[in-house]
Design a protein around this motif. Structure first.
Motif, PDB file in Angstrom:
ATOM      1  N   ILE A  55       0.838  -1.199   0.000  1.00 53.04           N
ATOM      2  CA  ILE A  55       0.000   0.000   0.000  1.00 53.04           C
ATOM      3  C   ILE A  55       0.877   1.255   0.000  1.00 53.04           C
ATOM      4  CG2 ILE A  55      -1.829   1.230   1.241  1.00 53.04           C
ATOM      5  CD1 ILE A  55      -2.834  -1.469   0.485  1.00 53.04           C
ATOM      6  N   LEU A  56       1.931   1.223   0.791  1.00 57.33           N
ATOM      7  CA  LEU A  56       2.848   2.365   0.863  1.00 57.33           C
ATOM      8  C   LEU A  56       4.213   1.924   0.341  1.00 57.33           C
ATOM      9  CD1 LEU A  56       2.008   3.729   4.419  1.00 57.33           C
ATOM     10  CD2 LEU A  56       1.370   4.758   2.233  1.00 57.33           C
ATOM     11  N   LYS A  57       4.781   2.698  -0.584  1.00 55.16           N
ATOM     12  CA  LYS A  57       6.059   2.301  -1.186  1.00 55.16           C
ATOM     13  C   LYS A  57       7.157   3.254  -0.808  1.00 55.16           C
ATOM     14  CE  LYS A  57       4.700  -0.284  -5.264  1.00 55.16           C
ATOM     15  NZ  LYS A  57       3.813   0.145  -6.344  1.00 55.16           N
ATOM     16  N   ASN A  58       8.193   2.733  -0.130  1.00 53.20           N
ATOM     17  CA  ASN A  58       9.397   3.526   0.108  1.00 53.20           C
ATOM     18  C   ASN A  58       9.159   4.916   0.660  1.00 53.20           C
ATOM     19  OD1 ASN A  58      11.935   2.374  -0.379  1.00 53.20           O
ATOM     20  ND2 ASN A  58      11.199   1.931  -2.461  1.00 53.20           N
ATOM     21  N   ILE A  59       8.546   4.952   1.802  1.00 51.70           N
ATOM     22  CA  ILE A  59       8.217   6.239   2.408  1.00 51.70           C
ATOM     23  C   ILE A  59       9.399   6.741   3.246  1.00 51.70           C
ATOM     24  CG2 ILE A  59       6.671   7.403   4.021  1.00 51.70           C
ATOM     25  CD1 ILE A  59       5.135   6.504   1.662  1.00 51.70           C
ATOM     26  N   ASN A  60       9.750   8.005   3.083  1.00 49.52           N
ATOM     27  CA  ASN A  60      10.723   8.658   3.956  1.00 49.52           C
ATOM     28  C   ASN A  60      10.056   9.883   4.545  1.00 49.52           C
ATOM     29  OD1 ASN A  60      13.419   7.303   3.667  1.00 49.52           O
ATOM     30  ND2 ASN A  60      12.774   7.534   1.524  1.00 49.52           N
ATOM     31  N   PHE A  61      10.174  10.012   5.845  1.00 48.54           N
ATOM     32  CA  PHE A  61       9.321  10.995   6.489  1.00 48.54           C
ATOM     33  C   PHE A  61       9.842  11.246   7.889  1.00 48.54           C
ATOM     34  CE2 PHE A  61       4.844  11.635   8.361  1.00 48.54           C
ATOM     35  CZ  PHE A  61       4.784  12.946   7.951  1.00 48.54           C
ATOM     36  N   THR A  62       9.979  12.500   8.263  1.00 50.25           N
ATOM     37  CA  THR A  62      10.398  12.788   9.639  1.00 50.25           C
ATOM     38  C   THR A  62       9.412  13.745  10.284  1.00 50.25           C
ATOM     39  OG1 THR A  62      12.677  12.612   8.900  1.00 50.25           O
ATOM     40  CG2 THR A  62      12.316  13.535  11.084  1.00 50.25           C
ATOM     41  N   VAL A  63       9.037  13.446  11.507  1.00 49.98           N
ATOM     42  CA  VAL A  63       8.176  14.362  12.236  1.00 49.98           C
ATOM     43  C   VAL A  63       9.037  15.075  13.274  1.00 49.98           C
ATOM     44  CG1 VAL A  63       6.125  14.620  13.662  1.00 49.98           C
ATOM     45  CG2 VAL A  63       6.236  12.792  11.955  1.00 49.98           C
ATOM     46  N   TYR A  64       9.045  16.412  13.210  1.00 45.42           N
ATOM     47  CA  TYR A  64       9.828  17.196  14.165  1.00 45.42           C
ATOM     48  C   TYR A  64       8.917  17.740  15.247  1.00 45.42           C
ATOM     49  CZ  TYR A  64      13.333  16.993  10.509  1.00 45.42           C
ATOM     50  OH  TYR A  64      14.226  16.554   9.569  1.00 45.42           O
ATOM     51  N   LYS A  65       9.553  18.122  16.329  1.00 42.76           N
ATOM     52  CA  LYS A  65       8.828  18.809  17.391  1.00 42.76           C
ATOM     53  C   LYS A  65       8.159  20.041  16.795  1.00 42.76           C
ATOM     54  CE  LYS A  65      10.160  18.779  22.208  1.00 42.76           C
ATOM     55  NZ  LYS A  65      11.211  19.041  23.180  1.00 42.76           N
ATOM     56  N   ASN A  66       6.965  20.345  17.264  1.00 41.85           N
ATOM     57  CA  ASN A  66       6.234  21.533  16.802  1.00 41.85           C
ATOM     58  C   ASN A  66       5.710  21.448  15.375  1.00 41.85           C
ATOM     59  OD1 ASN A  66       6.574  22.751  19.225  1.00 41.85           O
ATOM     60  ND2 ASN A  66       8.448  23.817  18.611  1.00 41.85           N
ATOM     61  N   ASP A  67       5.916  20.311  14.720  1.00 38.70           N
ATOM     62  CA  ASP A  67       5.313  20.131  13.391  1.00 38.70           C
ATOM     63  C   ASP A  67       3.791  20.166  13.497  1.00 38.70           C
ATOM     64  OD1 ASP A  67       7.249  20.043  11.519  1.00 38.70           O
ATOM     65  OD2 ASP A  67       7.348  17.850  11.338  1.00 38.70           O
ATOM     66  N   PHE A  68       3.157  20.676  12.449  1.00 37.04           N
ATOM     67  CA  PHE A  68       1.704  20.508  12.315  1.00 37.04           C
ATOM     68  C   PHE A  68       1.475  20.115  10.876  1.00 37.04           C
ATOM     69  CE2 PHE A  68      -2.609  22.362  13.873  1.00 37.04           C
ATOM     70  CZ  PHE A  68      -3.284  21.352  13.235  1.00 37.04           C
ATOM     71  N   ILE A  69       1.431  18.821  10.641  1.00 35.40           N
ATOM     72  CA  ILE A  69       1.400  18.316   9.271  1.00 35.40           C
ATOM     73  C   ILE A  69      -0.008  17.856   8.914  1.00 35.40           C
ATOM     74  CG2 ILE A  69       2.372  16.632   7.670  1.00 35.40           C
ATOM     75  CD1 ILE A  69       4.766  16.414   9.589  1.00 35.40           C
ATOM     76  N   GLY A  70      -0.516  18.409   7.844  1.00 34.36           N
ATOM     77  CA  GLY A  70      -1.803  17.945   7.343  1.00 34.36           C
ATOM     78  C   GLY A  70      -1.558  16.855   6.317  1.00 34.36           C
ATOM     79  N   ILE A  71      -2.179  15.707   6.499  1.00 32.81           N
ATOM     80  CA  ILE A  71      -1.994  14.618   5.540  1.00 32.81           C
ATOM     81  C   ILE A  71      -3.261  14.497   4.721  1.00 32.81           C
ATOM     82  CG2 ILE A  71      -1.583  12.149   5.260  1.00 32.81           C
ATOM     83  CD1 ILE A  71      -0.057  12.190   7.865  1.00 32.81           C
ATOM     84  N   ILE A  72      -3.086  14.650   3.417  1.00 38.71           N
ATOM     85  CA  ILE A  72      -4.258  14.544   2.553  1.00 38.71           C
ATOM     86  C   ILE A  72      -4.013  13.474   1.508  1.00 38.71           C
ATOM     87  CG2 ILE A  72      -5.071  16.884   2.928  1.00 38.71           C
ATOM     88  CD1 ILE A  72      -3.578  17.752   0.481  1.00 38.71           C
ATOM     89  N   GLY A  73      -5.012  13.171   0.760  1.00 37.99           N
ATOM     90  CA  GLY A  73      -4.878  12.147  -0.270  1.00 37.99           C
ATOM     91  C   GLY A  73      -6.221  11.515  -0.512  1.00 37.99           C
TER      92      GLY A  73
END
Ligand SMILES: Nc1ncnc2c1ncn2[C@@H]1O[C@H](COP(=O)(O)OP(=O)(O)OP(=O)(O)O)[C@@H](O)[C@H]1O
Ligand SMILES: Nc1ncnc2c1ncn2[C@@H]1O[C@H](COP(=O)(O)OP(=O)(O)OP(=O)(O)O)[C@@H](O)[C@H]1O
Ligand SMILES: [Mg+2]
Ligand SMILES: [Mg+2]
Ligand SMILES: [Zn+2]
Lengths: 272, 249, 269, 272, 249
Positions: E22-40
């Motif tokens: 379902i997910l291919k080769n994901i690279n992703f970092t969550v930092y402190k204070n991030d506010f990430i909207g995930i859409i799709g």
């Protein structure tokens, strides 16, 4: 092989094979329904509840099997009623009816003077001692089940899947559920007379677990269950002959071995 | 506008136990060709109202009459808000959709065209490749689309949708509303939603439910009317919108 | 506790024992039977009065090796530490399964428990019971001994009837569902063939063997105990085209039942 | 009343009352857990699966109860494993272990030479014939259960309610589930030796159904279940003495009568 | 901006069976204070990604590392998209909320202030009078609010919300986003939503998930970038929006 064919010459063995086939069909249909609805223990519940009927019949001097059938139907209705109207969890309802039926039976046995027969033996049969009457009754039941599931396949499927929605489609789902549960009750009482509770419990669940490895479709589950169930019964009967061990137990082992092999194979296959 | 009534609700009170009434003295008629948006705060009783209309919850008081004498005769399509089905149940996506076609016929078998219709609908929803999947293996939005297919496949006289836009992505949501407008040519629609932005652009009339029911015979609502009728409203957050109040309200 | 129970109260396991004990002791004795029901362990349920009886008595006379006793007697003893348990099967030449050697340990083989169904072994049971009673109620020795003579005579009478009538049938076989007459078969030179071999579920091979054997021996009927469902024997009876005959090895009225059984044996052998 | 007090003078009766209290506590705690999780039949499943252990112990000449306990624990682990890893429905998993255990037992009984005793009777006790050893074991178990539920109340509650979420809270829910199921297995095996399967099945479900009339809170359900359970046992014991009927059955009737009366009363009361 | 990484995902592939990724080769970092909207789009793999981060789904490949060595140490709050709990379960609303405070302590007992905190949170969500109700007797939106309380009660370092606005009314939705912005002062937030309108106004960065993950280090997106990265997007339906693409994308 020669030996197996000669075994079939014995009516007890050929009866066992026929009973195995019929039970497989009944277990394939009724079992898939109860496994999908997660009420496998309705089989144990109804059998034990019908012990009350046997006790009463014994007390009144009536035919015990008649008493069992009446109590089986009543307890099936009781389970449905408790679930739908009295807001009791379905498995609790089954357990309550199970113990209530047994309690009634125990009381009647106690009240009947003299040495009472082992009434449970009226309920629990063995596939090797199936009578022709049993087979005829089973055949009738099998025909009823096949006709029922063929005619009402969609209705049964949808009620089992999502009763509330099916109600909005204009069906009186409550009544249909009651009818289904009566037929399930009769199937269980009859099959337990033929196969015994232990074997039945496994014929109602392991073939469905096997089918679940291949499919998540209700109809296919019925067919695959019937096939594996019968295969298990056949292999088990022959195996129990060669190892000279009780057939019920060997059938159960055979089915569990099928399940394990298939599960592992599929897992290895999928990972590749 | 076709004013043939489909469902008529008269003085209905409803709730889950007699000592806690959720809906009080509701009067409400759904006519052919209606497109009613039902709004109201969480816990206001919107889903309860739908359950009463669908016959899933017996009203404590009052009367519901259907076009035909018995409910069984009205062809209703329904999309529940929360689906409590068992995810393990062995059923294929296409079979779930087909269930919408049962139409009170216990012997129902599905013909080729009917199956094709289900496949076509699933394709429209972008789910053709999932048609033979078990229902358990879908994502939230995919499942919602399947239930939507099930609700509309039978061209019902009345389509009842409880928050149909739940989980679905914006692309699809737009299509959905477009589709509903088309469907409304042929059927009455009851739509529960919190998506006020859309409601004004697709529905014809608005009802707000908060214990009582306030029926606005228009799709235009203002802060003022909301206050007048004590509609405890979301719209307020969207600022001033022109509106019109009907005399017979 | 140091409560004093009823000294004239005896508990036994099965109904034939009850009759036997009652015949030996004076009329004011109370005899309680524990197994009055079907022996399914899932449903065995004494009433409080029965348990009170156990609690109340001083003497429990076992029949010997039935499953019920193995499972419950210890519990009864713990309930009533005064309860003296005596075994009425002493001195009987038991029938056992063959001992089997498994590496480092030996299986003794369970004892076949149906000792009361043969008049010969029953004579021993009666004698044992008499001894037990005399031992426990020395003051009643005379009554017990004289009752014993009468009882023994009637049993000897049955025994000789059996010896006499079954003499012509030596070596012949009878078929039964549950092996209730193992001792009877041994003592009078008959062969018992049971479907439940050693009280266990039959296997395919076993049933096949029985059928072959029954054909060979021209067996005319199959016995079924009243406490089992006759259906269990039906398949064999159909296969061989023979009758099913009900027998009652647990009936209280021992004498009548044994005479009845003898008639049945005569007609089928 | 006089008579009841004198009844208590009999150690069998006072033992029965004590055993009733302990069983009520065990059934109140373990029963609420299994009822809430809708796996009531784990009690029947584990008892019957442990028949395999009795058979094996009998074959090897070991203590049968030891065999039963080992098999009970193994089958509890097996049920958890099948559900969590092998994707078998929980009720099916219970049924499969149930029949597998019985099959193993049957085979070992068959393989042991000589006349076979009825091994199931080693498992099924009766509340009137409770021994002091039983009471001590039960007491130990009760203490264990009370300590467990007191110390880990929240964890147990949340794992039963929503295992996936609890996992995200940083717990190894799989291991906790395994441990819970071992303790449940032991509770079941012990209580069945004291109460018998029929009575146990009802003590594990009917008091919970009664509690459910008043509350939907896990903790309160435990307390109310214990209270009604013990009340039922007491009333049932006394009733069975007066009517001279088997006490298990009378206790079951008493509990079911409680349930019906309360259900009807509440219904009438609410409608007003 | 605090660039302390909380979670680092490296070359992760995930799916529910090895033959269907379902997910291919994901690279992703969550930092402190991030506010990430995930859409799709629906079925794109958003919920799957969250499950991988939460440790609920083992990745088929790749590596996930947490700030602390083991996952058990990171304090994460989670609101699932679809809650599969059994509605009959005997548990009170307040106890559901309190479960968020367990924090890996098996002996946890709740103190008065903790209970008060739960009650305060419920009050904020308009649910104070339902605190002792069984969870089964809530409406859809009420239940969603309860799960939201559960997710945030422990002031997690990372808050993961899978479509939190499901079922909730617009009034509350507005409050919710306001609240999230405040919470973001203290914690990183991962927010899955289809509500594009809001996303741009509250989140700091946007990631779109559709088998692959496209990370936009900005909350401004345009049709163009969506096309470039084949983000199969809802936003398109909203017309042209200014946006900025980062070099290291
Ligand atoms: N339990 C499951 N088993 C197998 N496949 C699954 C399972 N759950 C989801 N899938 C599949 O994985 C894909 C991604 O699902 P996921 O739930 O991550 O989507 P999503 O982006 O969250 O979608 P939505 O917006 O609809 O929630 C979908 O194609 C779905 O069919
Ligand atoms: N099964 C139930 N038993 C008891 N009370 C219920 C039940 N379902 C809902 N309620 C209560 O009834 C009231 C109305 O619920 P309903 O589901 O109709 O609200 P709603 O308007 O649909 O809200 P939402 O927007 O959150 O879906 C709520 O206060 C809720 O707590
Ligand atoms: Mg709602
Ligand atoms: Mg999702
Ligand atoms: Zn016997």
């Amino acid at each position: 092989m020669q030996e197996i064919i000669s075994l079939l010459g014995f009516s007890f063995f050929s009866n066992a094979v026929i009973a195995g086939l019929l039970t497989s069909i009944i277990a394939g249909i009724a079992g898939t329904y109860i496994v999908s609805r997660k009420i496998v223990f309705i089989s144990g519940g109804i059998t034990h509840a019908s012990f009350g009927g046997i006790g009463l019949a014994y007390f009144l001097g009536l035919n015990p099997f008649f008493g069992a059938a009446v109590f089986a139907v009543l307890s099936a209705l009781g389970i449905e009623w408790s679930t739908q109207k009295a807001q009791v969890r379905e498995d609790s309802a089954i357990a309550i009816l199970w113990s209530l039926g047994m309690a009634i039976g125990i009381i009647f046995v106690f009240l009947t003077p003299g040495y009472a027969p082992n009434l449970m033996s009226f309920l629990f049969g063995n596939i090797l001692t199936v009578t022709t009457t049993d087979i005829i009754t089973m055949l009738a039941l099998t025909v009823l089940l096949i006709a029922g599931i063929t005619l009402f396949y969609r209705l049964i499927l949808y009620i089992a899947f999502d009763q509330e929605y099916t109600k909005t489609l204009g069906f009186n789902t409550t009544i249909v559920r009651y009818i289904i549960s009566i037929i399930i009750a009769l199937s269980i009482v009859m099959s337990i007379r033929v196969a015994g509770i232990i074997l039945l419990l496994s014929l109602f669940t392991i073939p469905q677990a096997i089918a679940n490895i291949f499919t998540h479709d209700f109809k296919k589950m019925i067919f695959i269950s019937i096939a594996f169930s019968f295969l298990g019964v056949l292999t088990g009967l022959i195996g129990s002959y060669y190892f000279n061990l009780p057939s019920g137990a060997i059938i159960i082992f055979t089915l569990i071995i099928f399940w394990s092999i298939l599960k592992v194979t599929i897992k290895l296959f999928r990972t590749h | 506008m076709d004013r043939t009534p489909i469902i008529n609700i008269k003085n209905v009170s409803a709730g889950y136990s007699p000592d806690k009434i959720i809906l009080k003295n509701i009067n409400f008629t759904v006519y052919k060709n209606d497109f009613i948006g039902i709004i109201g705060p969480n816990g206001g009783g919107k889903s309860t109202l739908l359950k009463v209309i669908l016959g899933l919850l017996k009203p404590l008081n009052g009367e519901i009459s259907y076009k035909e004498k018995s409910y069984n005769k009205v062809n209703i399509g329904y999309l529940p808000q929360i689906n409590t089905i068992d995810k393990d149940f062995p059923i294929k996506v296409i079979d779930v959709v087909l269930s919408g076609l049962m139409n009170g016929n216990p012997f129902k078998r599905f013909s080729r065209p009917e199956k094709q219709k289900a496949i076509d609908l699933l394709s429209k929803m972008g789910l053709e490749k999932y048609q033979n999947n078990p229902i358990s293996k879908l994502s939230g939005g995919q499942m919602q689309r399947v239930y939507l297919c099930r609700a509309i496949i039978n061209n019902p006289e009345l389509l009842i949708l409880d928050e149909p836009n739940t989980y679905v992505d914006k692309n699809f949501e737009k299509e959905l509303y477009q589709h509903l407008i088309e469907l409304n040519q042929k059927m009455a629609i009851l739509l529960v939603t919190h998506d006020i932005g859309t409601i004004s652009s697709v529905v014809k009339t608005i009802a707000c439910v908060n214990e009582k029911l306030h029926y606005h015979n228009s799709n235009i609502i203002s802060e003022e009317v909301l206050k007048t009728y004590n509609c405890p409203f979301e719209l307020i957050t969207h600022g001033h919108i022109p509106h019109r109040v009907l005399d017979n309200h | 506790s140091n409560k004093v129970g009823n000294k004239n109260h005896i508990v036994v396991s099965i109904l034939p024992q009850k009759q036997l004990v009652s015949q030996l002791v004076p009329d004011d004795f109370k005899v309680t039977t524990m197994v009055t029901q079907g022996n399914s362990p899932a449903t065995y349920s004494p009433s409080p009065v029965q348990i009170k009886d156990v609690n109340d008595s001083h003497l429990y006379i076992k029949i010997g090796n039935i499953g019920f006793e193995q499972a419950w007697i210890d519990r009864f003893c713990e309930l009533n530490p005064q309860l003296k348990v005596e075994d009425s099967s002493k001195g009987i030449e038991f029938i056992r399964g063959e001992a089997e050697i498994h590496g480092d340990h030996v299986h003794e083989g369970g004892i076949e428990p149906h000792i009361w169904t043969s008049p010969k072994t029953m004579l021993q049971v009666v004698e044992n019971t008499k001894d037990i009673l005399v031992h426990n109620y020395p003051e009643l020795t005379q009554t017990i001994e004289s009752n014993y003579i009468t009882l023994r005579d009637s049993l000897i009478n049955i025994d000789s009837l059996y010896t006499q009538k079954l003499n012509n049938f030596k070596g012949k076989s009878f078929l039964i569902f549950h092996p209730a007459y193992t001792y009877l078969a041994r003592d009078y030179g008959l062969k018992q063939i049971s479907i439940e071999h050693n009280g266990k579920e039959p296997s395919v091979k076993w049933i096949q063997k029985i059928i072959d054997f029954a054909k060979l021996e021209n067996i005319k009927a199959i016995f079924v105990q009243e406490e089992f469902d006759k259906r269990n024997a039906e398949i064999i009876s159909k296969e061989l085209d023979i009758d099913i005959i009900e027998v009652h090895p647990l009936k209280e009225d021992y004498e009548t039942e044994m005479k009845d059984l003898l008639n049945k044996l005569e007609t089928i052998l």
